[in-house]
Enzyme design. Sequence first.
Site, PDB file in Angstrom:
ATOM      1  N   ASP A 115       2.350 -14.219  88.592  1.00 27.74           N
ATOM      2  CA  ASP A 115       2.575 -13.773  90.319  1.00 27.74           C
ATOM      3  C   ASP A 115       1.633 -14.800  90.806  1.00 27.74           C
ATOM      4  O   ASP A 115       1.757 -14.156  92.164  1.00 27.74           O
ATOM      5  CB  ASP A 115       2.914 -12.532  90.177  1.00 27.74           C
ATOM      6  CG  ASP A 115       4.410 -12.557  89.811  1.00 27.74           C
ATOM      7  OD1 ASP A 115       5.137 -12.777  90.224  1.00 27.74           O
ATOM      8  OD2 ASP A 115       4.399 -11.306  89.131  1.00 27.74           O
ATOM      9  N   ASP A 180      12.712 -12.775  89.757  1.00 23.63           N
ATOM     10  CA  ASP A 180      11.656 -12.931  90.539  1.00 23.63           C
ATOM     11  C   ASP A 180      10.485 -13.980  91.187  1.00 23.63           C
ATOM     12  O   ASP A 180      10.308 -14.309  91.821  1.00 23.63           O
ATOM     13  CB  ASP A 180      10.843 -11.821  90.176  1.00 23.63           C
ATOM     14  CG  ASP A 180      10.925 -10.512  89.173  1.00 23.63           C
ATOM     15  OD1 ASP A 180      11.986 -11.439  88.538  1.00 23.63           O
ATOM     16  OD2 ASP A 180      10.897  -9.955  89.156  1.00 23.63           O
TER      17      ASP A 180
HETATM   18  N1  GLY Z   1       8.523  -8.948  89.492  1.00 20.07           N
HETATM   19  C1  GLY Z   1       8.387  -8.194  90.786  1.00 20.07           C
HETATM   20  C2  GLY Z   1       9.791  -6.912  90.740  1.00 20.07           C
HETATM   21  O1  GLY Z   1       9.548  -6.013  90.373  1.00 20.07           O
HETATM   22  O2  GLY Z   1      10.500  -7.375  91.002  1.00 20.07           O
END
Ligand code: GLY
Length: 400
Positions: A115, A180
């Site tokens: 991330d 994501d």
């Molecule tokens: N991992 C990012 C979300 O919870 O959307």
Amino acid sequence: MKKVFNLLLSGITIFSMVCCDSITPQDANLEHLQHAVEQTSLLLADAGQKGAIPRTIKPDGSTHYITGEKFDWTEGFFPGTCWYLYEFTKDAVWKDGAAKFQKLYEPHKDWSYHDVGFIFNCSYGNGYRLTGDEAFKQVMIDAANSLVGRFNPVVGAIKSWDVDKGWQATRGWTYPVIIDNMMNLELLFEVHLITGDRKYYDVAVAHANTTMANHFRDDYSSYHVIDYNPETGEAVRKHTAQGFSHESAWARGQAWGLYGYVMCYRYTKDKAYLDMVEKIANYIMHHPKMPEDNIPYWDYNAPDIPNAPRDVSAATITASALIELDAYIPGKYYDYAAKLIDTLASPSYTATIGDNNYFILKHSVGSIPHKNEIDVPLNYADYYYIEALLRQRNRNTKNK
Ligand code: GLY
């Protein structure tokens, strides 16, 4: 008496007709942005006192603050919001706030986490775009190098979660990739433009193509997690982590996919991505379980619809993506996006000034399976909402 009341009522009706007719879309957009500035100023003051980054509201009603000691995937969003409000207001208070809060987690640029794209592009990326500060550019490059370090060419994708600890270790995965992570590619595309080094672009494109090949069902809904065999690159499991079930469509995941492929089209102009975007948009916009106001339930297959919680964060990501899409396919998606923004700005979803622990939007969902952050404000819902408003403002200014 009745006559006086009727007279008053028709006066009010005429006034509101005149008044509402005179509110242009530009005025409404400006009003929403001004509301965002006013509310977020209060959050900035509170965050300044705490010396930490606001994320959400905890079950005890207090604000959940992030200190930067531990890695938190949402840490870039509040500084990113400050950068956007600096862009809008040109007031240095936002620039100073953004720079101060992003500094808290700057060392995370060298940590191996999927991330870092989200975190460093939303904050340092916006900061570099707006100020040209060379130090911010170097942080972006360092973070992109950490992200590229998680790429396996056999799989053709960046690994999302490590599977040696935490709840991720309990799922039997070997090389999980989540939808994501399309969002993390934006940092790589930007760093390619900054440095001219093709490797960042190639990794981003490979990840996008692998995801396109394996993450989507025939109806263009997306799985949350695809687990790969890191030795052969084979997709071995199709699972969920934050959705209702493996075969369900987690609402924010659909929004990440939509936004992700719009963004990939921005940098590559590859028509395959635009086709993908249209198919995902069609899934979202015409889903039979989409409520009338288009703020989705947290999962399109939640068993308790229509009583299931909504996820405002998914709606903000969708709205922002569709406004960008309007630049590539003019006219087709704009009205839906503009209506979505107006709904988000309504009292059903936007807090009155001073409420909601100073977050702008109410009614988002973090992760229901983890029993975490249900029907709360989230810093990323506010971030993508402001981004959508600024994109709308730029579009309206250009089309004037
Ligand atoms: N991992 C990012 C979300 O919870 O959307």
